[in-house]
Every structure is written in C-alpha cells, then in structure tokens.
Design an enzyme around this catalytic site. Structure first.
Site, PDB file in Angstrom:
ATOM      1  N   ARG A  38       0.822  -1.199   0.000  1.00 38.19           N
ATOM      2  CA  ARG A  38       0.000   0.000   0.000  1.00 38.19           C
ATOM      3  C   ARG A  38       0.864   1.260   0.000  1.00 38.19           C
ATOM      4  NH1 ARG A  38      -5.471   0.723   1.150  1.00 38.19           N
ATOM      5  NH2 ARG A  38      -6.175  -1.335   0.617  1.00 38.19           N
ATOM      6  N   ASP A  44       1.153  -6.715  16.925  1.00 33.94           N
ATOM      7  CA  ASP A  44       1.503  -6.976  15.524  1.00 33.94           C
ATOM      8  C   ASP A  44       1.723  -8.471  15.335  1.00 33.94           C
ATOM      9  OD1 ASP A  44       3.142  -7.434  13.119  1.00 33.94           O
ATOM     10  OD2 ASP A  44       3.063  -5.258  12.965  1.00 33.94           O
ATOM     11  N   THR A 101      -1.342   7.577  -0.790  1.00 33.63           N
ATOM     12  CA  THR A 101      -2.578   7.480  -1.586  1.00 33.63           C
ATOM     13  C   THR A 101      -3.479   6.342  -1.111  1.00 33.63           C
ATOM     14  OG1 THR A 101      -1.568   5.956  -3.145  1.00 33.63           O
ATOM     15  CG2 THR A 101      -1.373   8.311  -3.648  1.00 33.63           C
ATOM     16  N   ASP A 141       5.043  -9.648  13.519  1.00 29.51           N
ATOM     17  CA  ASP A 141       6.238  -9.489  14.359  1.00 29.51           C
ATOM     18  C   ASP A 141       6.297 -10.575  15.431  1.00 29.51           C
ATOM     19  OD1 ASP A 141       7.066  -7.333  12.934  1.00 29.51           O
ATOM     20  OD2 ASP A 141       6.582  -5.831  14.452  1.00 29.51           O
TER      21      ASP A 141
END
Ligand code: URA
Length: 207
Positions: free
Chosen positions: A103, A199, A107, A202
């Site tokens: 990504r 996360d 934008t 991780d």
C-alpha cells in the site's frame, strides 16, 4: 454484521488467550497459532463437498467418503503464511495462490508486486488466510484481484477481526463469508485491533 461465523470453541478460546498475552514467547505463539488456525479451517472446510467411495475394511465392503478437492488457499502476505502450514496439514493437496500487495502510505492505493494463482480458480472454493482482519484494506484488494481472475466462491479465515473490517467486507463484497475466533471491540488510531494481540507478523516471525 453479516456473513460472519464466530467459532466458539473452548480450545480456540484457550489458545487465543495465549496469543493475546504479551508475555507469550515466539515458540508458544507459533504453536497456538497452528491450533487456532486448524479449528478455523475445520469450520471453513464444512463447505467442502464429499464424494462417495467404496472401500474394503478388514471385515467387509463399506461406503465411505472422500473430500472433493475443490479448495485453494490464498495467504495474505506476510502474516497469512502462519495459517498456511496448519491448513496444509489438513488438506495437503490443496493448491496455494499468492498475491503480494503493497500500500502506498499517502494514496492508500495498493500496488501489486507479485501474483500467482492456480488454474481453474473459478471452480474452486478460495479460502483467504489472514490472521488479523483490521480495516480490511488488503483483504478487500485480494478479493477484488481474485474476482478479476474469475473466482466465484471466496471465504476468509481470520483469527481476530475488528467490526470495522467486517462491515467494509460486508459492504464491498457481500458474497464473501468470514470465519473467525474473535470479533474484537474496535481499531485504535494506529489501526491496531483492540484489545487484539499486537503486531501478529512481528510476534509470529520473531521480528
Ligand atoms: N495487523 C496486526 O498484526 N495487528 C493488528 O492489530 C491489526 C493488523
């Protein structure tokens, strides 16, 4: 929220609690990811068809069943890889498709850097593997690419989901089913699921 199958199983709840605990080490995190993933795959694979099959037991002929090999797994990189090994243990012949999306931070448009899907995807039940369904952006992009390739039956296997992600998928892809072991409270301003487990990538990969 629609099309969500919340899997309420004591073993899943036990393992999920271990995943959520910030003191869980990488080895234990991996082990319990496999357990929760297999419980989810078990539920999602209820949609698989069976063929009848005659076999000989040591005693007599009898009719059994054989899974019709109709599934494809698509892990969302990178965290989805964690669910692939347990999924493959149950359905070892299942083809695997990959899509790499990145990504643009400004934008929010996803750039595809890799794509490889098995053939005949239009006749298969595609199960997207993504342990954390947060805002749903990468899963929605993955579903769109799969539909462009002709996929018609798509489900998602997630360990933890946020209501925001479920609602977005319901809106943009109302034909897609979601299998999960938890619907958490909300996303925080950093787009982490609350209470969540941090996360996932991780913690699973030890980075
Ligand atoms: N991905 C994660 O790994 N954790 C979250 O809470 C949300 C997305």
């Amino acid at each position: 929220m629609q099309n969500v199958q919340l899997i309420d199983h004591p073993l899943a709840k036990h393992s999920l609690t271990i995943l959520r605990d910030k003191n869980t080490d990488t080895e234990t995190f991996r082990r319990h990811t496999a357990i929760v993933s297999q419980i989810i795959i078990m539920e999602a694979s209820k949609a698989c068809k069976l063929n009848k099959k005659m076999i000989d037991t040591p005693i007599m002929k009898t009719q059994g069943h054989e899974i019709y090999r109709s599934m494809v797994f698509v892990p969302v990189l990178r965290a989805g890889i964690s669910m692939l090994v347990p999924a493959r243990d149950f359905l070892p012949w299942t083809p695997v498709g990959f899509i790499g999306l990145e990504r643009d931070e400004e934008t929010a448009i996803a750039r595809e850097y890799y794509q490889k899907f098995p053939s005949n995807i239009e006749n298969k039940l595609v199960l997207i593997l993504d342990p954390m369904l947060a805002s749903g952006g990468s899963v929605i992009d993955t579903i769109s690419r799969l539909k462009e390739k002709g996929a018609k039956r798509i489900s998602i296997a997630c360990i933890v989901t946020a209501p925001e992600g479920i609602k977005r998928i319901n809106k943009e892809h109302p034909d897609v089913n979601i299998y999960t072991t938890a619907i958490d409270d909300h996303l925080n301003d950093k787009k982490y699921i609350v209470p969540g487990l941090g996360d996932f990538g991780d913690r699973y990969f030890g980075t």
